[in-house]
Every structure is written in structure tokens, then in C-alpha cells.
Enzyme design. Structure first.
Site, mmCIF file in Angstrom:
data_model
loop_
_atom_site.group_PDB
_atom_site.id
_atom_site.type_symbol
_atom_site.label_atom_id
_atom_site.label_comp_id
_atom_site.label_asym_id
_atom_site.label_seq_id
_atom_site.Cartn_x
_atom_site.Cartn_y
_atom_site.Cartn_z
ATOM 1 C CD GLU A 75 13.652 -46.302 6.799
ATOM 2 O OE1 GLU A 75 14.077 -46.430 7.974
ATOM 3 O OE2 GLU A 75 13.399 -45.200 6.299
ATOM 4 C CE1 TYR A 158 11.826 -45.532 11.965
ATOM 5 C CE2 TYR A 158 13.217 -47.186 10.931
ATOM 6 C CZ TYR A 158 12.754 -45.890 11.008
ATOM 7 O OH TYR A 158 13.202 -44.961 10.108
ATOM 8 C CG ASP A 176 14.254 -41.648 13.360
ATOM 9 O OD1 ASP A 176 13.555 -40.708 13.814
ATOM 10 O OD2 ASP A 176 15.205 -41.454 12.584
ATOM 11 C CB CYS A 231 15.415 -30.715 16.633
ATOM 12 S SG CYS A 231 15.036 -30.768 18.404
ATOM 13 C CB CYS A 238 16.274 -22.741 18.741
ATOM 14 S SG CYS A 238 16.468 -24.119 19.911
ATOM 15 C CB CYS A 241 13.418 -24.881 15.082
ATOM 16 S SG CYS A 241 12.114 -26.071 15.469
ATOM 17 C CB CYS A 247 10.180 -25.663 21.150
ATOM 18 S SG CYS A 247 11.278 -26.884 21.918
#
Length: 330
Positions: A75, A158, A176, A231, A238, A241, A247
Site C-alpha cells: 500500500e 486510506y 483510492d 474503468c 465498457c 464491464c 452505469c
């Protein structure tokens, strides 16, 4: 950031639009007067998590043997840095310092040296500081509770949420850039989120969070991976997705971004570039470096001096008598 394919065992800000996006039903309890009506989270969770089960990348920090420390290291490294650059440094780091106590034994300058060319080297000092605190306060084990993680030096909201979720399978909203972009498009109906995370985005993330801890952890990982692979910022796919039919941005005809200009990341000719060149000399040196060796890396003396002063102020470089410099020992 990226996240694990499954929770690991306990081992070790402008407001959103004021109307419901076209084509999305308004569930009870999520909409407020004058606020956004979000789609029921359940309609998003299952397809995104199912997609993740099939398409998630096999990354070392997602494996059970990475442990909470491996998740934490990843991270720190993945902030503003692509996976391809992180992978080799991550592997070397964990081989050298498999536990926080191993890193805590070393001077902070060694963390900066091992950080290499990942960029934003203050992250190395912060990770070293977190390792020290984990060793002193938690017997060398990455703490399990969000509040304990947040109390570690160098760890913000975060990172605390990401480690608690990805390492310990807990229920936290992990926001994020990738997740924010997915939520902006799928729910809010805009191409990009605001430049800085807003209170409205945090509220939306909490509203979409599954109640079950395991599902919530999977959702955090899956929505992040969806933003990283499908995305994306510039070339959204798309057709691949799993929630394209829901969406809001796609249903609205993909209206172009109308908010403040998105910040680009420049590097060439900036103080950041000069700082990187100066640090590269110090990382490769086994003894203190004279000023003359640093002067050779950049022709413009005012910018070079400003960059060096900044490195000293940030604790990344230690000045010595006689105009010599080294990576910090304390």
C-alpha cells in the site's frame, strides 16, 4: 492501489449531483432531499465481485503468505506508482525485511536506499517510522484494529482502511483513485471524480458498502481492480464491464468532464526530477558524498540548491561537516 483476491487470515471533495442518474431506481434510505439517489448496493456487489473472482491479477501482496506486513508495504509503494514499477522493489524489500522488526533495526537511510526509483521517497521514511512503531507498540505485529493502524506514523485514513480490509478482511470503505472513478461513473454519472476526495464521496462509499465483513472486503478489492483494469481514466472498456448496464455515465451518453481541469503530473525539469537525481547519487554511495559530486547532476545552481535543501528539510538527506552529505542514519 490494488488489493487481495481474498481476505487474509488473522495471522500475523465537490458535492455529488443533486438528482438520480437516468435509468437508476431510487432505493429507500439512500437518497436525501436535494442529494443523489444511489442505486442499491446489492445490484452492484454481485456482478463486480463475480468479475473479480475471474479476472483479478495474481499479485504477490494478494497471496496469503504476504501477511499483513506485505499488504502494508504494498500500500505504501503503490501510492501514485504503477504495479509494474512496484513489483521488483516489493519483492526485494520483503526478502530483506520480511517483518517490521527487520526494517526497524536498520537506519532510515537504508529504507530510502532500497526504495530506489519508486518516487516520492518520503514514503520510505514513513514506512520505516511505521515499522518502528509496530515493533515498539505492537510486539512487531501489524495491528488489527483500524484505530491502531491510523495511530501509526505515516498512515492516513486510506492506508489504515486498506490494510484493515485487505489484510484482515474487515468492513471499511477503501477509496483510492480507481474506486472513486468507478463510483463517479457508475453511480454519480460523471466521467471523473473531483480532484480531491470529498465528504460526499466518502458518504457514498459508506452507503454502497456491504454489511457482511467478508463481502465488504471483497467489494473493496473488486471495485478497485475494476477501476484499474476496465474503468480506466483514458480508455474505459465498457464492453468488459460487469455493471455497464447500470452505469449512470454510460446511460447518459458519456457526457464529457465539466469540472475543474484534471491535474496532470509533470516531471521533466521540476524540483522532483532534481531531487531524484541527487538521491540517486547518495543511494549509490557507500560513504558520504561531497558537494561537488552533487553539483554535477544538475546545471542550474539555484534549483539544485533548493532541491537539496528540500531533501534535508524532509529528513531524506543528512548534511555533514565539510560540505558532505549522506542518507540519514537516525
Amino acid at each position: 492501489m490494488t488489493a487481495p483476491t481474498k481476505p487474509m487470515p488473522n495471522s500475523s471533495d465537490s458535492p455529488l449531483s443533486g438528482h438520480a442518474p437516468a435509468g437508476l431506481a431510487e432505493p429507500a434510505g439512500l437518497a436525501e432531499p436535494g442529494g443523489l439517489a444511489e442505486p442499491a448496493g446489492e445490484a452492484l456487489h454481485s456482478p463486480v465481485i463475480a468479475w473479480f473472482d475471474t479476472h483479478a491479477r495474481d499479485l504477490p501482496w494478494r497471496r496469503a503468505d504476504a501477511g499483513p506486513w506485505g499488504v502494508m508495504v504494498s500500500e505504501f509503494m503503490l501510492q501514485q506508482t504503477p504495479v509494474s514499477r512496484v513489483l521488483p522493489v516489493y519483492e526485494q524489500w520483503l526478502a530483506r525485511w520480511p517483518r517490521p522488526a527487520d526494517l526497524a533495526k536498520e537506519p532510515p537511510g537504508e529504507a530510502v536506499r532500497a526504495w530506489g526509483r519508486l518516487g516520492y521517497p518520503r514514503r520510505a521514511l514513513r514506512l520505516h517510522g511505521a515499522a518502528l512503531a509496530i515493533t515498539e507498540r505492537h510486539n512487531g505485529d501489524v495491528p488489527t484494529q483500524h484505530a491502531q493502524l491510523l495511530a501509526l506514523p505515516g498512515i492516513g485514513e486510506y492506508t489504515a482502511a486498506a490494510v484493515a480490509s485487505f489484510a484482515y478482511g474487515q468492513r471499511h470503505a477503501v477509496l483510492d483513485t480507481n474506486v472513486r472513478r468507478v463510483f463517479a461513473r457508475a453511480v454519480t454519472g460523471v466521467q471523473y471524480p473531483p480532484n480531491a476526495t470529498t465528504a460526499a464521496e466518502r458518504k457514498l462509499a459508506r452507503a454502497l458498502l456491504p454489511e457482511d465483513e467478508r463481502t465488504a472486503s471483497r467489494w473493496a478489492a473488486a471495485s478497485m481492480e475494476l477501476g484499474a483494469l476496465v474503468c480506466t481514466a483514458k480508455n474505459e472498456n465498457c464492453g468488459a464491464c460487469p455493471i455497464a448496464v447500470q452505469c449512470a455515465w454510460r446511460l447518459a451518453g458519456k457526457p464529457p468532464h465539466e469540472g475543474p481541469a484534471r491535474r496532470g503530473q509533470t516531471y521533466a525539469g521540476t524540483d522532483r526530477q532534481v531531487r531524484g537525481k541527487l538521491l540517486a547519487v547518495l543511494r549509490e554511495a557507500v560513504t558520504p558524498v561531497p558537494q561537488s559530486a552533487l553539483d554535477r547532476v544538475w546545471d542550474e545552481p539555484v534549483q539544485r540548491a533548493r532541491a537539496l535543501d528540500g531533501l534535508v528539510a524532509d529528513g531524506l538527506v543528512e548534511p555533514l561537516p565539510g560540505g558532505r552529505y549522506r542518507l540519514p542514519l537516525t
